[in-house]
Design a protein around this motif. Structure first.
Motif, PDB file in Angstrom:
ATOM      1  N   UNK A 266       0.660  -1.088   0.054  1.00  0.00           N
ATOM      2  CA  UNK A 266       0.017  -0.239  -0.154  1.00  0.00           C
ATOM      3  C   UNK A 266       1.153   1.042   0.308  1.00  0.00           C
ATOM      4  N   UNK A 267       1.949   1.256  -0.502  1.00  0.00           N
ATOM      5  CA  UNK A 267       2.767   2.502  -0.558  1.00  0.00           C
ATOM      6  C   UNK A 267       3.296   2.919  -1.942  1.00  0.00           C
TER       7      UNK A 267
ATOM      8  N   UNK B 243      -6.747   6.419  -4.310  1.00  0.00           N
ATOM      9  CA  UNK B 243      -6.865   4.662  -4.929  1.00  0.00           C
ATOM     10  C   UNK B 243      -5.194   4.059  -3.208  1.00  0.00           C
ATOM     11  N   UNK B 244      -5.006   4.800  -2.493  1.00  0.00           N
ATOM     12  CA  UNK B 244      -3.717   4.913  -1.328  1.00  0.00           C
ATOM     13  C   UNK B 244      -4.702   4.423  -0.701  1.00  0.00           C
ATOM     14  N   UNK B 245      -6.199   5.868  -0.393  1.00  0.00           N
ATOM     15  CA  UNK B 245      -6.415   5.904   0.588  1.00  0.00           C
ATOM     16  C   UNK B 245      -7.720   4.514   0.717  1.00  0.00           C
ATOM     17  N   UNK B 246      -7.656   4.110  -0.735  1.00  0.00           N
ATOM     18  CA  UNK B 246      -8.823   3.615  -0.850  1.00  0.00           C
ATOM     19  C   UNK B 246      -8.006   1.730  -0.489  1.00  0.00           C
ATOM     20  N   UNK B 247      -6.694   1.713  -1.457  1.00  0.00           N
ATOM     21  CA  UNK B 247      -6.343   0.581  -0.898  1.00  0.00           C
ATOM     22  C   UNK B 247      -6.914   0.368   0.753  1.00  0.00           C
ATOM     23  N   UNK B 248      -6.127   0.991   1.576  1.00  0.00           N
ATOM     24  CA  UNK B 248      -5.554   0.850   2.791  1.00  0.00           C
ATOM     25  C   UNK B 248      -7.298   0.701   3.339  1.00  0.00           C
TER      26      UNK B 248
END
Length: 470
Positions: A350-351, A429-434
């Motif tokens: 998630x980086x 998208x990073x927030x979404x994955x987290x």
């Protein structure tokens, strides 16, 4: 003089100084040891000053293409290299002073000098005050990394440069060779190309920015070539010799043919080497190619000794180092009896990664190829910038956004972008994955209009055959 702390942080880069601040916030008596400049490489010689250079190159590019926006520029447009570098260094200095202020604000003791571990929780510092002996309940190693040299042609600072000299040039390269097309190499290639240099990029692997999705690599190579760069993939520099007048390079191309080329300067950007030698780690930590091996919270094999950032396994990114710093600080506070902190192990998938060339590149999670190799059945969406009103209005209609989903569960596996300002978009998208978002939540999210972010929505819709504007 012997001084004792709860935590000592060795190194003050974006991992080290953030770790120190979080330790102090949690009520721990904290010290930081730095041999050069507070803020480390990223702030002083990396992430920030390079973005200042790139911004100058970007503005120059827009000025040279003002007519595309219905504007006229009177007089000759030219770059003042000395002023560009001065602005970049001024920004680095400002941020260095900001970190100094943060150390004082959080009551963190700064020891300037070379730090060497004498045990898992003890070290000596040799600096202006002579030799100091420090001890702590916990020590965090955050010594970072440096550029790797070519074994047969070490950087001389005159004709063969690493990133550090490339940020403070005293003359503009007329014909520049960039060896390596990772983020650092491509960013410098983009800057110097915008500034008017004739740029050649040599990449050993079969595509530029090789860690990115294959479609992003292909698009970027096409764009950079269109801008006037020479891109040589599947190629290698066999020999590199510097002289007063320039650099001679023997380059083997993808067909195996070796030819000699002349350049005025060369930038070596072939990766990094961790700063872990001669600091007392030999018996204290497990190492792999110089990188300190850690658990998901930053612990080494020695009790009380932790490590974060570029001296540990990748990805070697400032924001990953900062996150690791917070995680380690909270895990230490928990071990010292703080029941109010609940550290979470770092999920490296998630980086996000960002490359600030022109056009920009950004990504998070698995590429399409990696997801297929992992055995997923996929739904893939791809939406072009030319289908977005804001991109057209900005005059930045080249690029695309790609999303990769697990067809069975709708899990967002990865997102990949190339185009204007995508380094600002990727965090959505990073927030979404987290949050373990699926396509359903993203489809039902309202994106503002007119924005570039609408392309993120369209890419998700496209993965399921529902794109509206293409």
């Amino acid at each position: 003089m012997s001084t004792s702390y709860d935590v000592i942080v060795l190194g003050s880069g974006p991992g080290g100084y953030v770790a120190a601040i979080r330790c102090a916030q949690l009520g721990l008596k904290t010290a930081i040891v730095e041999r050069e400049n507070l803020g480390g490489i990223c702030l002083n010689w990396g992430c920030i000053p390079t973005k200042a250079l790139l911004r100058s190159g970007e503005v120059l590019h827009y000025m040279q293409n003002a007519k595309d926006y219905g504007l006229k520029v009177a007089g000759e447009i030219e770059a003042d290299l000395e002023a560009v570098v001065k602005r970049s260094r001024g920004i680095a200095k400002q941020l260095n002073q900001g970190v100094t202020h943060l150390m004082k604000k959080n009551k963190i003791t700064v020891h300037l000098g070379e730090g060497t571990l004498t045990g898992p929780t003890a070290l000596t510092v040799k600096g202006e005050k002579g030799e100091e002996k420090l001890s702590a309940k916990h020590v965090i190693v955050a010594t970072g990394a440096r550029a790797r040299d070519l074994p047969f042609a070490p950087a001389d600072g005159e004709r063969i440069w690493t990133y550090r000299k490339a940020m403070t040039p005293t003359e503009m390269p007329e014909k520049l060779l960039v060896i390596g097309s990772g983020a650092i190499g491509i960013e410098f290639a983009s800057f110097y190309n915008d500034m008017g240099a004739d740029v050649t990029v040599v990449e050993m692997l079969d595509r530029v920015v090789p860690v990115e999705d294959h479609e992003v690599s292909a698009f970027l190579e096409k764009s950079l070539t269109k801008q006037g760069m020479t891109i040589m993939t599947g190629a290698g520099v066999e020999d590199l010799k510097a002289a007063r007048s320039g650099v001679k390079a023997k380059i083997k191309d993808k067909s195996g043919k070796v030819a000699e080329h002349d350049f005025t300067h060369a930038i070596v950007a072939i990766g990094i080497q961790p700063n872990t030698e001669n600091i007392g780690l030999e018996k204290l930590a497990d190492m792999d190619r110089g990188f300190i091996q850690i658990d998901p919270y930053g612990r080494t094999k020695s009790k009380g000794l932790w490590a974060i950032g570029d001296c540990t396994p990748g990805p070697w990114l400032a924001h990953k180092a900062s996150h690791e710093g917070v995680t380690a600080a909270e895990a230490i506070a928990q071990e010292l009896g703080n029941k109010d902190v609940h550290p979470h192990a770092l999920d490296r998938n998630n980086i996000p990664g960002c490359t600030y060339c022109h056009p920009q590149v950004a990504s998070v999670g698995m590429t399409e190829a990696a997801a297929k190799e992992a055995g997923y059945d996929l739904k893939v969406g791809n939406f072009p910038f030319i289908g977005n009103g804001k991109a057209i209005a900005l005059g930045e209609a080249e690029g695309f956004i790609k999303t990769v989903f697990d067809a069975k569960t709708g899990e967002l596996l990865g997102a990949h972008m190339v185009g204007a300002e995508v380094t600002e978009l990727i965090q959505g998208y990073t927030v979404g994955k987290q949050l373990e978002t699926t396509e359903a939540e993203l489809m039902q999210t309202v994106f503002p209009h007119p924005t570039l972010s609408e392309m993120m929505h369209e890419s998700v819709l496209g993965a399921y055959g529902q794109a509206l504007h293409i």
